[in-house]
Motif scaffolding. Structure first.
Motif, PDB file in Angstrom:
ATOM      1  N   ALA A   1       0.830  -1.209   0.000  1.00  0.00           N
ATOM      2  CA  ALA A   1       0.000   0.000   0.000  1.00  0.00           C
ATOM      3  C   ALA A   1       0.862   1.255   0.000  1.00  0.00           C
ATOM      4  N   GLY A   2       0.768   2.022  -1.060  1.00  0.00           N
ATOM      5  CA  GLY A   2       1.438   3.315  -1.125  1.00  0.00           C
ATOM      6  C   GLY A   2       2.920   3.295  -1.433  1.00  0.00           C
ATOM      7  N   VAL A   3       3.498   2.149  -1.769  1.00  0.00           N
ATOM      8  CA  VAL A   3       4.936   2.121  -2.020  1.00  0.00           C
ATOM      9  C   VAL A   3       5.236   2.446  -3.480  1.00  0.00           C
ATOM     10  N   ASP A   4       6.412   3.025  -3.695  1.00  0.00           N
ATOM     11  CA  ASP A   4       6.869   3.372  -5.042  1.00  0.00           C
ATOM     12  C   ASP A   4       7.724   2.278  -5.672  1.00  0.00           C
ATOM     13  N   ALA A   5       8.428   1.518  -4.824  1.00  0.00           N
ATOM     14  CA  ALA A   5       9.353   0.517  -5.347  1.00  0.00           C
ATOM     15  C   ALA A   5       9.432  -0.652  -4.372  1.00  0.00           C
ATOM     16  N   VAL A   6       9.803  -1.818  -4.910  1.00  0.00           N
ATOM     17  CA  VAL A   6       9.906  -3.040  -4.114  1.00  0.00           C
ATOM     18  C   VAL A   6      11.234  -3.723  -4.414  1.00  0.00           C
ATOM     19  N   PHE A   7      11.944  -4.081  -3.357  1.00  0.00           N
ATOM     20  CA  PHE A   7      13.079  -5.000  -3.506  1.00  0.00           C
ATOM     21  C   PHE A   7      12.546  -6.385  -3.208  1.00  0.00           C
ATOM     22  N   LEU A   8      12.607  -7.276  -4.200  1.00  0.00           N
ATOM     23  CA  LEU A   8      11.936  -8.566  -4.103  1.00  0.00           C
ATOM     24  C   LEU A   8      12.937  -9.713  -4.057  1.00  0.00           C
ATOM     25  N   ILE A   9      12.812 -10.520  -3.020  1.00  0.00           N
ATOM     26  CA  ILE A   9      13.501 -11.806  -2.911  1.00  0.00           C
ATOM     27  C   ILE A   9      12.414 -12.878  -2.842  1.00  0.00           C
ATOM     28  N   TRP A  10      12.504 -13.889  -3.702  1.00  0.00           N
ATOM     29  CA  TRP A  10      11.536 -14.985  -3.647  1.00  0.00           C
ATOM     30  C   TRP A  10      12.170 -16.130  -2.865  1.00  0.00           C
ATOM     31  N   PRO A  11      11.607 -16.522  -1.710  1.00  0.00           N
ATOM     32  CA  PRO A  11      12.304 -17.432  -0.806  1.00  0.00           C
ATOM     33  C   PRO A  11      11.950 -18.905  -0.951  1.00  0.00           C
ATOM     34  N   ARG A  12      11.299 -19.276  -2.061  1.00  0.00           N
ATOM     35  CA  ARG A  12      10.870 -20.662  -2.208  1.00  0.00           C
ATOM     36  C   ARG A  12      11.572 -21.344  -3.375  1.00  0.00           C
ATOM     37  N   LEU A  13      11.433 -22.661  -3.428  1.00  0.00           N
ATOM     38  CA  LEU A  13      12.116 -23.454  -4.456  1.00  0.00           C
ATOM     39  C   LEU A  13      11.273 -23.678  -5.700  1.00  0.00           C
ATOM     40  N   ASP A  14      10.066 -23.138  -5.746  1.00  0.00           N
ATOM     41  CA  ASP A  14       9.253 -23.190  -6.950  1.00  0.00           C
ATOM     42  C   ASP A  14       8.368 -21.959  -6.972  1.00  0.00           C
ATOM     43  N   THR A  15       7.739 -21.737  -8.107  1.00  0.00           N
ATOM     44  CA  THR A  15       6.938 -20.522  -8.271  1.00  0.00           C
ATOM     45  C   THR A  15       5.441 -20.802  -8.216  1.00  0.00           C
ATOM     46  N   SER A  16       5.045 -21.989  -7.781  1.00  0.00           N
ATOM     47  CA  SER A  16       3.620 -22.335  -7.774  1.00  0.00           C
ATOM     48  C   SER A  16       2.816 -21.409  -6.872  1.00  0.00           C
ATOM     49  N   ALA A  17       3.435 -20.876  -5.834  1.00  0.00           N
ATOM     50  CA  ALA A  17       2.731 -19.987  -4.904  1.00  0.00           C
ATOM     51  C   ALA A  17       2.962 -18.512  -5.205  1.00  0.00           C
TER      52      ALA A  17
ATOM     53  N   VAL B   1      14.386 -21.664 -10.210  1.00  0.00           N
ATOM     54  CA  VAL B   1      13.323 -20.836  -9.641  1.00  0.00           C
ATOM     55  C   VAL B   1      13.597 -19.355  -9.903  1.00  0.00           C
ATOM     56  N   HIS B   2      14.862 -18.964  -9.932  1.00  0.00           N
ATOM     57  CA  HIS B   2      15.169 -17.570 -10.267  1.00  0.00           C
ATOM     58  C   HIS B   2      14.803 -17.263 -11.708  1.00  0.00           C
TER      59      HIS B   2
ATOM     60  N   LEU C   1      16.000  -9.748  -6.994  1.00  0.00           N
ATOM     61  CA  LEU C   1      17.289 -10.397  -6.757  1.00  0.00           C
ATOM     62  C   LEU C   1      17.265 -11.791  -7.351  1.00  0.00           C
ATOM     63  N   SER C   2      18.069 -11.990  -8.380  1.00  0.00           N
ATOM     64  CA  SER C   2      18.135 -13.265  -9.074  1.00  0.00           C
ATOM     65  C   SER C   2      19.519 -13.873  -8.899  1.00  0.00           C
ATOM     66  N   SER C   3      19.853 -14.829  -9.746  1.00  0.00           N
ATOM     67  CA  SER C   3      21.109 -15.570  -9.635  1.00  0.00           C
ATOM     68  C   SER C   3      22.012 -15.335 -10.839  1.00  0.00           C
ATOM     69  N   SER C   4      23.279 -15.133 -10.575  1.00  0.00           N
ATOM     70  CA  SER C   4      24.250 -14.975 -11.659  1.00  0.00           C
ATOM     71  C   SER C   4      24.415 -16.259 -12.457  1.00  0.00           C
ATOM     72  N   ALA C   5      23.929 -17.375 -11.933  1.00  0.00           N
ATOM     73  CA  ALA C   5      24.050 -18.648 -12.633  1.00  0.00           C
ATOM     74  C   ALA C   5      22.958 -18.864 -13.673  1.00  0.00           C
ATOM     75  N   VAL C   6      21.988 -17.954 -13.773  1.00  0.00           N
ATOM     76  CA  VAL C   6      20.939 -18.090 -14.784  1.00  0.00           C
ATOM     77  C   VAL C   6      21.572 -18.032 -16.168  1.00  0.00           C
ATOM     78  N   ASP C   7      21.238 -19.009 -17.002  1.00  0.00           N
ATOM     79  CA  ASP C   7      21.733 -19.089 -18.374  1.00  0.00           C
ATOM     80  C   ASP C   7      20.569 -18.779 -19.312  1.00  0.00           C
ATOM     81  N   ASP C   8      20.623 -17.625 -19.966  1.00  0.00           N
ATOM     82  CA  ASP C   8      19.515 -17.204 -20.819  1.00  0.00           C
ATOM     83  C   ASP C   8      19.348 -18.091 -22.044  1.00  0.00           C
ATOM     84  N   GLU C   9      20.380 -18.848 -22.401  1.00  0.00           N
ATOM     85  CA  GLU C   9      20.314 -19.705 -23.583  1.00  0.00           C
ATOM     86  C   GLU C   9      19.820 -21.112 -23.267  1.00  0.00           C
ATOM     87  N   ALA C  10      19.705 -21.458 -22.006  1.00  0.00           N
ATOM     88  CA  ALA C  10      19.352 -22.831 -21.617  1.00  0.00           C
ATOM     89  C   ALA C  10      17.846 -23.018 -21.534  1.00  0.00           C
TER      90      ALA C  10
END
Length: 321
Positions: free
Chosen positions: A72-88, A125-126, A106-115
């Protein structure tokens, strides 16, 4: 409705929500935003010590009511997703879409955009969260962090009683100081919205390290001869389960140790965002040595922190172990 008052802020100061606000990284981000006069709100699952000028909302990102209150009323969000899947995560995405804040994820440097599929569940999950945020039209600013130095706090219990850290090995990577990630996150969150740079920004430390290298740096800081003992997967699994870690998390960490490839990537993205170079792990070890001291080393009034890692799970998904 939450009170976002900050005695150092003005009515024109941005209102920023930090998720995971009580974690190793979240605390650092809250400190920086408050110091810059932002109106800061922290969302966390547990109660935290009150802090002047920082509003707290207790809740979980899977609870739409708590998320709606926090947004409510915020301009920006720093988001960390703390679960091992995105179903929720779909309820969260709906609330973000309705509120339409600027999202820094906040994501992971190990994400491979080509994979087609990522190396392990933590990285997957990231990648999935990035996709959900983009497909919802939220245009997130993505910070892909390497392994956070603060994850080594999970070794403190072993190092207080012996000179060997035993655990699953991990691929070499450019471990990054969480204070640098916090500096980068704060810079992005406070930047003018009319000059967006959506990234992804890949946040790394200045050198590639193995776990044995990290232990050696901690040993130098503690003036002790320390070593890392790599455990077979089955033994590492049984020990983590015995420590009370959830089985899905244990399996994800074991899979990551077996499948995640080493990375030699070192970037200057922290310096680009913050104006200062990334700190070394040796610097982190020296600054936090007291947390790892054995009882015979520690002075009676010295801190005896036993915090575990945030752990992008254990590090949860914070930072990208």
């Amino acid at each position: 409705m939450p009170d976002t008052s900050n005695p150092t802020s003005s009515p024109n100061s941005p209102s920023i929500l930090v998720t995971g606000a009580t974690g190793n990284l979240g605390r650092e981000i809250v400190d920086r935003l408050a110091a810059h006069g932002a109106r800061v709100r922290g969302l966390a699952r547990g109660q935290a010590a009150p802090r002047r000028g920082v509003d707290r909302v207790v809740g979980d990102l899977t609870d739409p009511v708590a998320v709606r209150e926090a947004l409510a009323g915020v301009d920006a969000v720093f988001l960390i997703w703390p679960r091992l899947d995105t179903s929720a995560a779909h309820g969260l995405i709906s609330e973000l879409t309705a509120a339409a804040p600027r999202v820094v994820y906040l994501s992971s440097s190990a994400v491979d955009d080509e994979a087609a599929r990522q190396s392990d569940p933590v990285v997957q999950v990231h990648a999935d969260m990035e996709t959900l945020l983009h497909e919802a039209g939220l245009r997130p600013v993505v910070l892909r962090s390497d392994t956070l130095a603060s994850n080594t706090r999970g070794w403190a219990g072993q190092l207080r009683t012996r000179d060997v850290v035993a655990g699953p090995d991990a691929a070499r990577t450019a471990v990054v100081d969480e204070r640098d990630v916090a500096d980068a996150a704060a810079a992005v969150l406070l930047a003018p919205h009319d000059r967006p740079d959506h990234g992804p920004h890949v946040l790394t430390g200045p050198e590639v390290l193995s776990r044995a290298d990290q232990i050696a740096h901690l040993g130098a800081a503690l003036r002790r001869d320390l070593r890392f003992q790599s455990l077979p997967a089955d033994l590492a699994r049984s020990r983590m389960l015995a420590d009370g870690r959830p089985e899905p998390l244990v399996e994800a960490l074991i899979t990551a140790s077996e499948r995640r490839p080493p990375s030699g990537r070192v970037t200057d993205h922290i310096e680009r965002l913050t104006g200062h170079p990334a700190r070394t792990f040796a610097n982190w070890a020296a600054d936090h040595a007291a947390e790892f001291e054995s009882s015979h080393q520690r002075l009676p009034d010295a801190p005896a922190s036993g915090r575990g890692s945030d752990g992008h799970h254990g590090h949860r998904t914070e930072g990208a172990e």
